[in-house]
Design an enzyme around this catalytic site. Sequence first.
Site, PDB file in Angstrom:
ATOM      1  N   TYR A  89      53.072  31.770   4.663  1.00  0.00           N
ATOM      2  CA  TYR A  89      52.084  30.789   4.165  1.00  0.00           C
ATOM      3  C   TYR A  89      52.590  30.113   2.884  1.00  0.00           C
ATOM      4  O   TYR A  89      52.588  28.888   2.762  1.00  0.00           O
ATOM      5  CB  TYR A  89      50.759  31.522   3.913  1.00  0.00           C
ATOM      6  CG  TYR A  89      49.648  30.679   3.330  1.00  0.00           C
ATOM      7  CD1 TYR A  89      48.831  29.906   4.144  1.00  0.00           C
ATOM      8  CD2 TYR A  89      49.385  30.670   1.959  1.00  0.00           C
ATOM      9  CE1 TYR A  89      47.799  29.143   3.616  1.00  0.00           C
ATOM     10  CE2 TYR A  89      48.357  29.912   1.417  1.00  0.00           C
ATOM     11  CZ  TYR A  89      47.566  29.155   2.249  1.00  0.00           C
ATOM     12  OH  TYR A  89      46.550  28.398   1.721  1.00  0.00           O
ATOM     13  N   LYS A  92      53.811  26.140   2.172  1.00  0.00           N
ATOM     14  CA  LYS A  92      53.242  25.344   1.074  1.00  0.00           C
ATOM     15  C   LYS A  92      54.352  24.902   0.115  1.00  0.00           C
ATOM     16  O   LYS A  92      54.343  23.778  -0.383  1.00  0.00           O
ATOM     17  CB  LYS A  92      52.190  26.155   0.309  1.00  0.00           C
ATOM     18  CG  LYS A  92      50.926  26.461   1.109  1.00  0.00           C
ATOM     19  CD  LYS A  92      50.122  25.227   1.407  1.00  0.00           C
ATOM     20  CE  LYS A  92      48.710  25.531   1.857  1.00  0.00           C
ATOM     21  NZ  LYS A  92      48.015  24.325   2.347  1.00  0.00           N
TER      22      LYS A  92
HETATM   23  N1  LIG Z   1      40.604  28.797   1.546  1.00  0.00           N
HETATM   24  C1  LIG Z   1      41.218  29.242   0.465  1.00  0.00           C
HETATM   25  O1  LIG Z   1      40.822  30.221  -0.165  1.00  0.00           O
HETATM   26  C2  LIG Z   1      42.454  28.526  -0.017  1.00  0.00           C
HETATM   27  C3  LIG Z   1      43.196  29.059  -1.054  1.00  0.00           C
HETATM   28  C4  LIG Z   1      44.300  28.373  -1.540  1.00  0.00           C
HETATM   29  C5  LIG Z   1      44.650  27.161  -0.978  1.00  0.00           C
HETATM   30  N2  LIG Z   1      43.930  26.656   0.048  1.00  0.00           N
HETATM   31  C6  LIG Z   1      44.332  25.374   0.607  1.00  0.00           C
HETATM   32  O2  LIG Z   1      43.397  24.398   0.194  1.00  0.00           O
HETATM   33  C7  LIG Z   1      43.355  23.333   1.149  1.00  0.00           C
HETATM   34  C8  LIG Z   1      41.913  22.992   1.461  1.00  0.00           C
HETATM   35  O3  LIG Z   1      41.283  24.165   1.946  1.00  0.00           O
HETATM   36  P1  LIG Z   1      39.807  24.135   2.534  1.00  0.00           P
HETATM   37  O4  LIG Z   1      39.339  25.539   2.549  1.00  0.00           O
HETATM   38  O5  LIG Z   1      39.004  23.075   1.855  1.00  0.00           O
HETATM   39  O6  LIG Z   1      40.111  23.695   4.036  1.00  0.00           O
HETATM   40  P2  LIG Z   1      39.087  23.664   5.261  1.00  0.00           P
HETATM   41  O7  LIG Z   1      37.693  23.759   4.811  1.00  0.00           O
HETATM   42  O8  LIG Z   1      39.580  24.663   6.256  1.00  0.00           O
HETATM   43  O9  LIG Z   1      39.324  22.168   5.818  1.00  0.00           O
HETATM   44  C9  LIG Z   1      40.535  21.824   6.382  1.00  0.00           C
HETATM   45  C10 LIG Z   1      40.558  20.354   6.769  1.00  0.00           C
HETATM   46  O10 LIG Z   1      41.758  20.152   7.522  1.00  0.00           O
HETATM   47  C11 LIG Z   1      41.401  19.570   8.779  1.00  0.00           C
HETATM   48  N3  LIG Z   1      42.250  20.054   9.864  1.00  0.00           N
HETATM   49  C12 LIG Z   1      42.544  21.338  10.168  1.00  0.00           C
HETATM   50  N4  LIG Z   1      43.314  21.375  11.274  1.00  0.00           N
HETATM   51  C13 LIG Z   1      43.495  20.101  11.668  1.00  0.00           C
HETATM   52  C14 LIG Z   1      44.190  19.477  12.753  1.00  0.00           C
HETATM   53  N5  LIG Z   1      44.885  20.182  13.643  1.00  0.00           N
HETATM   54  N6  LIG Z   1      44.159  18.124  12.862  1.00  0.00           N
HETATM   55  C15 LIG Z   1      43.465  17.405  11.942  1.00  0.00           C
HETATM   56  N7  LIG Z   1      42.786  17.911  10.911  1.00  0.00           N
HETATM   57  C16 LIG Z   1      42.801  19.251  10.773  1.00  0.00           C
HETATM   58  C17 LIG Z   1      39.971  20.011   9.036  1.00  0.00           C
HETATM   59  O11 LIG Z   1      39.404  19.125   9.967  1.00  0.00           O
HETATM   60  P3  LIG Z   1      38.303  19.612  11.076  1.00  0.00           P
HETATM   61  O12 LIG Z   1      36.990  19.625  10.338  1.00  0.00           O
HETATM   62  O13 LIG Z   1      38.405  18.583  12.109  1.00  0.00           O
HETATM   63  O14 LIG Z   1      38.733  20.988  11.512  1.00  0.00           O
HETATM   64  C18 LIG Z   1      39.373  19.930   7.639  1.00  0.00           C
HETATM   65  O15 LIG Z   1      39.029  18.616   7.330  1.00  0.00           O
HETATM   66  C19 LIG Z   1      44.185  23.807   2.330  1.00  0.00           C
HETATM   67  O16 LIG Z   1      45.460  23.212   2.288  1.00  0.00           O
HETATM   68  C20 LIG Z   1      44.316  25.288   2.115  1.00  0.00           C
HETATM   69  O17 LIG Z   1      45.526  25.816   2.646  1.00  0.00           O
HETATM   70  C21 LIG Z   1      42.831  27.310   0.534  1.00  0.00           C
END
Ligand SMILES: NC(=O)c1ccc[n+]([C@@H]2O[C@H](COP(=O)([O-])OP(=O)(O)OC[C@H]3O[C@@H](n4cnc5c(N)ncnc54)[C@H](OP(=O)(O)O)[C@@H]3O)[C@@H](O)[C@H]2O)c1
Length: 223
Positions: free
Chosen positions: A124, A128
């Site tokens: 992961y 990134k």
């Molecule tokens: N969650 C954590 O604790 C965490 C920690 C550190 C970093 N991050 C990073 O922060 C960022 C934002 O996280 P988040 O939790 O806000 O993400 P999230 O709620 O899971 O939302 C992800 C977005 O990406 C889109 N997406 C996913 N798969 C896709 C695909 N195959 N084609 C088109 N769109 C797609 C989703 O669209 P749909 O609604 O259509 O699925 C959604 O708009 C990410 O890069 C994540 O890796 C997260």
Amino acid sequence: MGRTALILGATGLVGGYLLDDILENNKYERVRIISRSEVLKKHPKLDTYILDLSQMEDVREVFNVSDVFCCLGTTMKNAGSKEAFKKVDLDFPILAAKLAAEEEAEQFLIVSAMGASRNSSFFYNRVKGEMEERVKSFPFNGVYIFRPSLLLGNRKEFRLGEKTAEVLSIRLPFLFRGNLKKYAPVKAEQVAKFMAEKAIKGEKGIFIYESDEMNRLQKQEQS
Ligand SMILES: NC(=O)c1ccc[n+]([C@@H]2O[C@H](COP(=O)([O-])OP(=O)(O)OC[C@H]3O[C@@H](n4cnc5c(N)ncnc54)[C@H](OP(=O)(O)O)[C@@H]3O)[C@@H](O)[C@H]2O)c1
């Protein structure tokens, strides 16, 4: 003239807050989103493009905005394979950065993750890290990389790691002091707000922000 924005990942946790922030911000006159899934939100400033993100090149002119925000991401569980994970967390962001640079967007702002490194032993973090290296190589006025630790916020899907971190940070806040400050979870809402503020400030260069900096801003605002 006001700023224009394109948000990728606007249906997600960070992206959803960012969309709300930017729509209400009078520095932005138009906001565009590209999404694979239907977006119910309607707003006079908002233009929505629904498509498979591998087709983004077909709407390349949509990238001709001041600021491109990328909040895309998936999990290994949802993606189902390393390849599918890389498509969302590496290939789409790189394609977006390429199109944005070619269409002369001024700034590119992207959510990465704490520990991102090309040399990491974790898949992961390696993905990134590679994404960050590639994004930094495009000729934008400003490249902004945001590295949250765990994100806090209400999402429909249950994620055990995020829930545990949330409980720990509320019940045992002293765990995240001193050297461990950068591991403190950060509210997705706060990340979004921080991103919008950095975009509007519009400094030239490459900037990387860790969780503790995003949390610090929130604490300053509360004091
Ligand atoms: N969650 C954590 O604790 C965490 C920690 C550190 C970093 N991050 C990073 O922060 C960022 C934002 O996280 P988040 O939790 O806000 O993400 P999230 O709620 O899971 O939302 C992800 C977005 O990406 C889109 N997406 C996913 N798969 C896709 C695909 N195959 N084609 C088109 N769109 C797609 C989703 O669209 P749909 O609604 O259509 O699925 C959604 O708009 C990410 O890069 C994540 O890796 C997260």
